[in-house]
Design a protein around this motif. Structure first.
Motif, PDB file in Angstrom:
ATOM      1  N   TYR A   1      19.866 -64.695   7.232  1.00 11.82           N
ATOM      2  CA  TYR A   1      19.911 -63.556   6.295  1.00 11.82           C
ATOM      3  C   TYR A   1      20.155 -62.294   7.112  1.00 11.82           C
ATOM      4  O   TYR A   1      19.271 -61.444   7.224  1.00 11.82           O
ATOM      5  N   PRO A   2      21.356 -62.160   7.707  1.00 15.82           N
ATOM      6  CA  PRO A   2      21.557 -61.062   8.662  1.00 15.82           C
ATOM      7  C   PRO A   2      21.344 -59.676   8.063  1.00 15.82           C
ATOM      8  O   PRO A   2      20.837 -58.788   8.729  1.00 15.82           O
ATOM      9  N   ILE A   3      21.691 -59.500   6.778  1.00 13.84           N
ATOM     10  CA  ILE A   3      21.589 -58.135   6.244  1.00 13.84           C
ATOM     11  C   ILE A   3      20.171 -57.745   5.834  1.00 13.84           C
ATOM     12  O   ILE A   3      19.915 -56.595   5.544  1.00 13.84           O
ATOM     13  N   THR A   4      19.242 -58.703   5.798  1.00 14.22           N
ATOM     14  CA  THR A   4      17.897 -58.349   5.312  1.00 14.22           C
ATOM     15  C   THR A   4      16.966 -57.908   6.436  1.00 14.22           C
ATOM     16  O   THR A   4      15.873 -57.433   6.162  1.00 14.22           O
ATOM     17  N   SER A   5      17.384 -58.057   7.715  1.00 14.27           N
ATOM     18  CA  SER A   5      16.419 -57.865   8.797  1.00 14.27           C
ATOM     19  C   SER A   5      15.788 -56.476   8.761  1.00 14.27           C
ATOM     20  O   SER A   5      14.598 -56.333   9.026  1.00 14.27           O
TER      21      SER A   5
ATOM     22  N   SER B   1      15.436 -62.190   9.821  1.00 15.24           N
ATOM     23  CA  SER B   1      16.871 -62.427   9.682  1.00 15.24           C
ATOM     24  C   SER B   1      17.203 -63.918   9.579  1.00 15.24           C
ATOM     25  O   SER B   1      18.347 -64.284   9.353  1.00 15.24           O
ATOM     26  N   LYS B   2      16.159 -64.763   9.783  1.00 20.03           N
ATOM     27  CA  LYS B   2      16.383 -66.215   9.642  1.00 20.03           C
ATOM     28  C   LYS B   2      15.178 -66.839   8.962  1.00 20.03           C
ATOM     29  O   LYS B   2      14.048 -66.386   9.152  1.00 20.03           O
ATOM     30  N   GLU B   3      15.466 -67.905   8.226  1.00 26.84           N
ATOM     31  CA  GLU B   3      14.377 -68.664   7.611  1.00 26.84           C
ATOM     32  C   GLU B   3      14.567 -70.128   8.010  1.00 26.84           C
ATOM     33  O   GLU B   3      15.672 -70.654   7.908  1.00 26.84           O
ATOM     34  N   TYR B   4      13.497 -70.743   8.496  1.00 29.64           N
ATOM     35  CA  TYR B   4      13.553 -72.154   8.871  1.00 29.64           C
ATOM     36  C   TYR B   4      12.936 -72.989   7.756  1.00 29.64           C
ATOM     37  O   TYR B   4      11.835 -72.663   7.280  1.00 29.64           O
ATOM     38  N   VAL B   5      13.619 -74.060   7.370  1.00 30.06           N
ATOM     39  CA  VAL B   5      13.024 -75.034   6.465  1.00 30.06           C
ATOM     40  C   VAL B   5      12.404 -76.104   7.358  1.00 30.06           C
ATOM     41  O   VAL B   5      13.097 -76.663   8.223  1.00 30.06           O
TER      42      VAL B   5
ATOM     43  N   VAL C   1       9.704 -67.703   8.322  1.00 30.43           N
ATOM     44  CA  VAL C   1      10.741 -66.790   8.832  1.00 30.43           C
ATOM     45  C   VAL C   1      10.644 -66.651  10.348  1.00 30.43           C
ATOM     46  O   VAL C   1       9.599 -66.934  10.952  1.00 30.43           O
ATOM     47  N   ASP C   2      11.749 -66.186  10.950  1.00 30.66           N
ATOM     48  CA  ASP C   2      11.820 -66.114  12.423  1.00 30.66           C
ATOM     49  C   ASP C   2      10.833 -65.106  13.017  1.00 30.66           C
ATOM     50  O   ASP C   2      10.518 -65.188  14.204  1.00 30.66           O
ATOM     51  N   THR C   3      10.346 -64.170  12.202  1.00 29.39           N
ATOM     52  CA  THR C   3       9.418 -63.169  12.744  1.00 29.39           C
ATOM     53  C   THR C   3       7.955 -63.605  12.569  1.00 29.39           C
ATOM     54  O   THR C   3       7.046 -62.790  12.689  1.00 29.39           O
ATOM     55  N   ASN C   4       7.738 -64.877  12.275  1.00 29.84           N
ATOM     56  CA  ASN C   4       6.365 -65.401  12.138  1.00 29.84           C
ATOM     57  C   ASN C   4       6.180 -66.600  13.079  1.00 29.84           C
ATOM     58  O   ASN C   4       5.891 -67.720  12.632  1.00 29.84           O
ATOM     59  N   PRO C   5       6.346 -66.379  14.405  1.00 31.99           N
ATOM     60  CA  PRO C   5       6.323 -67.523  15.330  1.00 31.99           C
ATOM     61  C   PRO C   5       4.964 -68.214  15.405  1.00 31.99           C
ATOM     62  O   PRO C   5       4.902 -69.413  15.673  1.00 31.99           O
ATOM     63  N   ARG C   6       3.875 -67.489  15.132  1.00 28.74           N
ATOM     64  CA  ARG C   6       2.541 -68.123  15.210  1.00 28.74           C
ATOM     65  C   ARG C   6       2.381 -69.147  14.092  1.00 28.74           C
ATOM     66  O   ARG C   6       1.851 -70.241  14.301  1.00 28.74           O
ATOM     67  N   ALA C   7       2.829 -68.773  12.897  1.00 27.10           N
ATOM     68  CA  ALA C   7       2.740 -69.733  11.785  1.00 27.10           C
ATOM     69  C   ALA C   7       3.650 -70.932  12.077  1.00 27.10           C
ATOM     70  O   ALA C   7       3.259 -72.088  11.866  1.00 27.10           O
ATOM     71  N   LYS C   8       4.847 -70.673  12.627  1.00 27.66           N
ATOM     72  CA  LYS C   8       5.788 -71.774  12.925  1.00 27.66           C
ATOM     73  C   LYS C   8       5.155 -72.726  13.933  1.00 27.66           C
ATOM     74  O   LYS C   8       5.235 -73.950  13.793  1.00 27.66           O
ATOM     75  N   LYS C   9       4.470 -72.175  14.933  1.00 29.97           N
ATOM     76  CA  LYS C   9       3.818 -73.003  15.960  1.00 29.97           C
ATOM     77  C   LYS C   9       2.718 -73.863  15.326  1.00 29.97           C
ATOM     78  O   LYS C   9       2.573 -75.047  15.636  1.00 29.97           O
ATOM     79  N   LEU C  10       1.958 -73.235  14.419  1.00 31.35           N
ATOM     80  CA  LEU C  10       0.895 -73.985  13.727  1.00 31.35           C
ATOM     81  C   LEU C  10       1.503 -75.190  12.994  1.00 31.35           C
ATOM     82  O   LEU C  10       0.995 -76.313  13.074  1.00 31.35           O
TER      83      LEU C  10
END
Ligand SMILES: CC(C)(COP(=O)(O)OP(=O)(O)OC[C@H]1O[C@@H](n2cnc3c(N)ncnc32)[C@H](O)[C@@H]1OP(=O)(O)O)[C@@H](O)C(=O)NCCC(=O)NCCS
Length: 194
Positions: A175-179, A185-189, A152-161
Motif C-alpha cells: 500500500y505505497p500511498i498509505t504510508s 506501506s505493506k500488509e502481510y497475510v 502491517v510492516d510497522t508492527n514487527p513485535r506483533a509479527k514476531k509473536l
C-alpha cells in the motif's frame, strides 16, 4: 486472575470499543479525531459472539475478533459512521475500517483473526498469547484447517509473536500511498496450519 471467555459479554461492548480503538488509534485518529464518538461507532458494529474475550474480575482486558463463514466480528455501518462522525470523517473511518478489515479474504476451512488487541496496561503479560492459543483450540474443535490474520510492516513485535506461535507469511500486499497517513506501506497475510 484472567478468565478467557468464549464470547464477549454484552456489558463489555463499550470496553471492547475502547480497547479496539486504542490498538488501532494510529490508523484512525489523525484524520477522524473524535475518539469517544469513534469508539462508540466501533462498539455498535461488533458481533460479540464472533470474539474471544480476556476478562479480569468481569472487565474486558483483551479480545480476539474472528471471521469465518459464520460471520465477522466487526462490521461498521456507513449510517452509524455518518451519524456519529459526520459525512467526511465518517466516510474516511468507514473506508479504513471496512475496506482493510472486513474486505479481507477468509477462504473456506480458514478461521481469520480479524482483530486482536490487549489493553495497553496489560500488554506483555501473556494475554495475547493466551487469546491466540484459545483461537487455535476453537479452530481445531470446529474442524478448521488453518488460522489466518494480517499484520502491517510497522508492527514487527506483533509479527514476531505470530511467527513464534507458528504463523508464516503467505502473501504480501503493498500500500505505497498509505504510508504517510495510515502509518504502514505493506500488509502481510500470515497463516498457521493446524
Ligand atoms: C499484539 C498484542 C495483541 C499482543 O498481546 P500481548 O498480551 O502484549 O502479548 P503477549 O504478552 O502474549 O506476548 C508478548 C509478545 O508480543 C509482542 N508485542 C507486540 N506488541 C507489543 C506491545 N505493544 N507490548 C508488549 N508486547 C508486544 C512482544 O514482542 C512480546 O514478545 P516477547 O514476550 O517475546 O517480548 C498486543 O501487544 C496489542 O494489543 N498490541 C496493539 C494492537 C496490535 O498491534 N494488534 C495486532 C494487530 S495485527
Amino acid at each position: 486472575m484472567i478468565e478467557i471467555a468464549a464470547t464477549i459479554p454484552e456489558n463489555q461492548r463499550q470496553r471492547a470499543g475502547e480497547i479496539y480503538y486504542e490498538a488501532f488509534r494510529r490508523k484512525l485518529q489523525p484524520l477522524v479525531g473524535k475518539p469517544a464518538e469513534t469508539q462508540q461507532t466501533l462498539a455498535m458494529g461488533f458481533n460479540l459472539d464472533m470474539a474471544i474475550g480476556a476478562l479480569a474480575d468481569g472487565e474486558l482486558r483483551g479480545l480476539a475478533g474472528l471471521h469465518s463463514a459464520a460471520g465477522i466480528f466487526s462490521r461498521v455501518r456507513m449510517s452509524d459512521c455518518w451519524k456519529q462522525l459526520g459525512p467526511l470523517r465518517g466516510l474516511y473511518a468507514w473506508a479504513v475500517l471496512n475496506l482493510f478489515g472486513a474486505g479481507a479474504k477468509c477462504p473456506p476451512g480458514h478461521l481469520r483473526i480479524a482483530a486482536i488487541a490487549v489493553d495497553e496496561k496489560a500488554r506483555g503479560q501473556g494475554l495475547g498469547s493466551r487469546l491466540l492459543e484459545t483461537v487455535f483450540d476453537k479452530a481445531r474443535r470446529e474442524g478448521f484447517k488453518a488460522v489466518r490474520l494480517e499484520v502491517v510492516d510497522t508492527n514487527p513485535r506483533a509479527k514476531k509473536l505470530y511467527e513464534n506461535l507458528g504463523f508464516g507469511v503467505v502473501e504480501t500486499h503493498a500500500y505505497p500511498i498509505t504510508s504517510g497517513w495510515l502509518g504502514f506501506s505493506k500488509e502481510y497475510v500470515m497463516v498457521k496450519t493446524l
